[in-house]
Every structure is written in structure tokens, then in C-alpha cells.
Scaffold this active site. Sequence first.
Site, PDB file in Angstrom:
ATOM      1  N   GLY A  46     -63.176 -21.461 -52.125  1.00  0.00           N
ATOM      2  CA  GLY A  46     -63.281 -21.934 -51.028  1.00  0.00           C
ATOM      3  C   GLY A  46     -63.035 -21.125 -49.739  1.00  0.00           C
ATOM      4  O   GLY A  46     -62.225 -19.853 -49.890  1.00  0.00           O
ATOM      5  N   GLN A  51     -60.090 -18.655 -41.580  1.00  0.00           N
ATOM      6  CA  GLN A  51     -59.664 -17.399 -42.568  1.00  0.00           C
ATOM      7  C   GLN A  51     -60.605 -16.250 -42.104  1.00  0.00           C
ATOM      8  O   GLN A  51     -60.329 -15.191 -42.377  1.00  0.00           O
ATOM      9  CB  GLN A  51     -59.821 -17.725 -43.794  1.00  0.00           C
ATOM     10  CG  GLN A  51     -58.716 -18.968 -44.244  1.00  0.00           C
ATOM     11  CD  GLN A  51     -58.984 -19.057 -46.012  1.00  0.00           C
ATOM     12  OE1 GLN A  51     -59.609 -19.988 -46.207  1.00  0.00           O
ATOM     13  NE2 GLN A  51     -58.300 -18.698 -46.681  1.00  0.00           N
ATOM     14  N   CYS A  94     -54.738 -18.318 -52.288  1.00  0.00           N
ATOM     15  CA  CYS A  94     -55.093 -18.391 -50.901  1.00  0.00           C
ATOM     16  C   CYS A  94     -55.825 -17.068 -50.903  1.00  0.00           C
ATOM     17  O   CYS A  94     -55.055 -16.162 -51.020  1.00  0.00           O
ATOM     18  CB  CYS A  94     -54.366 -18.963 -50.246  1.00  0.00           C
ATOM     19  SG  CYS A  94     -54.999 -19.243 -48.681  1.00  0.00           S
ATOM     20  N   LEU A  95     -56.949 -16.800 -50.354  1.00  0.00           N
ATOM     21  CA  LEU A  95     -57.224 -15.544 -49.973  1.00  0.00           C
ATOM     22  C   LEU A  95     -56.533 -15.131 -48.762  1.00  0.00           C
ATOM     23  O   LEU A  95     -56.369 -13.772 -48.844  1.00  0.00           O
ATOM     24  CB  LEU A  95     -58.985 -15.563 -49.582  1.00  0.00           C
ATOM     25  CG  LEU A  95     -59.741 -16.108 -51.032  1.00  0.00           C
ATOM     26  CD1 LEU A  95     -61.281 -16.165 -50.155  1.00  0.00           C
ATOM     27  CD2 LEU A  95     -59.812 -14.917 -51.924  1.00  0.00           C
ATOM     28  N   HIS A 136     -56.635 -28.348 -49.974  1.00  0.00           N
ATOM     29  CA  HIS A 136     -56.296 -27.025 -49.403  1.00  0.00           C
ATOM     30  C   HIS A 136     -56.836 -26.561 -48.224  1.00  0.00           C
ATOM     31  O   HIS A 136     -56.397 -25.864 -47.257  1.00  0.00           O
ATOM     32  CB  HIS A 136     -56.362 -26.022 -50.552  1.00  0.00           C
ATOM     33  CG  HIS A 136     -55.957 -24.611 -50.455  1.00  0.00           C
ATOM     34  ND1 HIS A 136     -54.962 -23.719 -51.078  1.00  0.00           N
ATOM     35  CD2 HIS A 136     -56.766 -23.849 -49.619  1.00  0.00           C
ATOM     36  CE1 HIS A 136     -55.121 -22.544 -50.838  1.00  0.00           C
ATOM     37  NE2 HIS A 136     -56.002 -22.577 -49.816  1.00  0.00           N
ATOM     38  N   GLU A 137     -58.284 -26.708 -48.199  1.00  0.00           N
ATOM     39  CA  GLU A 137     -59.081 -26.229 -47.198  1.00  0.00           C
ATOM     40  C   GLU A 137     -58.788 -27.125 -45.797  1.00  0.00           C
ATOM     41  O   GLU A 137     -58.823 -26.624 -44.677  1.00  0.00           O
ATOM     42  CB  GLU A 137     -60.500 -26.297 -47.567  1.00  0.00           C
ATOM     43  CG  GLU A 137     -61.033 -25.588 -48.712  1.00  0.00           C
ATOM     44  CD  GLU A 137     -60.635 -24.058 -48.694  1.00  0.00           C
ATOM     45  OE1 GLU A 137     -60.022 -23.528 -47.664  1.00  0.00           O
ATOM     46  OE2 GLU A 137     -60.384 -23.471 -49.939  1.00  0.00           O
ATOM     47  N   HIS A 140     -55.852 -25.856 -43.908  1.00  0.00           N
ATOM     48  CA  HIS A 140     -55.966 -24.792 -43.108  1.00  0.00           C
ATOM     49  C   HIS A 140     -56.842 -24.967 -41.728  1.00  0.00           C
ATOM     50  O   HIS A 140     -56.321 -24.395 -40.781  1.00  0.00           O
ATOM     51  CB  HIS A 140     -57.233 -23.778 -43.816  1.00  0.00           C
ATOM     52  CG  HIS A 140     -56.823 -22.752 -44.870  1.00  0.00           C
ATOM     53  ND1 HIS A 140     -55.842 -21.810 -44.618  1.00  0.00           N
ATOM     54  CD2 HIS A 140     -57.328 -22.583 -46.067  1.00  0.00           C
ATOM     55  CE1 HIS A 140     -55.757 -21.019 -45.718  1.00  0.00           C
ATOM     56  NE2 HIS A 140     -56.506 -21.643 -46.656  1.00  0.00           N
TER      57      HIS A 140
END
Length: 172
Positions: A46, A51, A94-95, A136-137, A140
Site C-alpha cells: 500500500g 509518502q 511501513c515503507l 494504516h493508509e 497517513h
Amino acid sequence: MTIRPIITAPDPRLKAVSKPVEIVDDDIRKLADDMLESMYAAEGIGLAAIQIGVPSRVIVMDLDQKDGKRRPRVFINPKILWASDETTICQEGCLSVPDIWEDVERPSKIRAEWLDRNGKRVEEEAEGLLATCLQHEMDHLEGILFLDHLSRLKRSIALRKLAKAKRLKEPA
Ligand code: GNR
Ligand code: NI
């Protein structure tokens, strides 16, 4: 499509609250395509627009790329309509917080609405990895990282680890 670099913590841009998309036009579709390309390149499941430094309420996801087939999904202006009292603990990464994995507790099921890449409203109930990843997204979009769900001690250990990894990668 362009692969764009992914911002990592503690970059202050990750704390921004992203703005709603006004019109789902070609610019937004191009953004979503770039996000998908960047997500696949980074081997994530995702990605939120912030990000890659764009503070717009756009999320992309592909939860089942195992068989090599891509099933890209785009979520624009997502809203949670309902969340279960029941919760699930899932190990999250997480990226933007590379190489750190910690358990996070979230509602097991949610009902959410969003716009798809054609601007069409979609409403769906999600559970399992989709529910976890969507939450999670959506965090962000509010400037929240999964680290913010951890105890202060675990968070500060994670941030130290991250800072150390960055120092080793790019010696000052
Ligand atoms: O690639 C990712 N994997 C993942 C695993 C468990 C819970 C959430 C995620 S999302 C993450 C990609 C990412 O950072 N999205 O913002
Ligand atoms: Ni993330």
C-alpha cells in the site's frame, strides 16, 4: 509512469494532514499510477500520496501480487463509516519506516467509502489485511504513522534504529 522516491521518518512532511481531492481527473489518475509504480518498486502492499510528498487524500494498494498478477486498487477521499469493537493485532511495517515491524491493534472490521479512479463512489466492508492496510493508509492521510500507535518506549527505540540505519546508509 514514474517511480518516485519514498519519504522516510522523521521527515516532517509525513505529519501533514492531506487535502481532499476536488475532482478525479487525469492529474489524479497520473498521481495514482506513479504511486502504484513506486509501491511495486519498493515491494509494498500500500502507499499514501504523502509518502511521495504529495499531500492529497489518495491511497493505492495491491494486497495479492503473489501469483505475479497485479490487482491495483485506488482509494480517493476514503472515509470510515463504521468500525467494529472487536480488534485484531497485526504485525505492521511501513515503507516510510523501513525495516521495522511491530504489532499494532486496530478494529478487525470496517465499513468504508471512497471514490475509485473514475470518481465513482464505492462502499465496502473490509476485514483481514484489507481492513488493516486501509486503516494504516488512512492514518497517513492524517499525518499518523504506525509508530504513533506504539508505547513511547517502543517508538523511541524504533526511531533510534531508523536514525542509525540512515547514518550508516548516508554517512555525514
Ligand atoms: O508494505 C506495507 N506492508 C504492510 C504490512 C502490514 C500492515 C501495513 C502495511 S502497509 C506497508 C506499505 C506502507 O507503508 N503503506 O503506507
Ligand atoms: Ni505506511
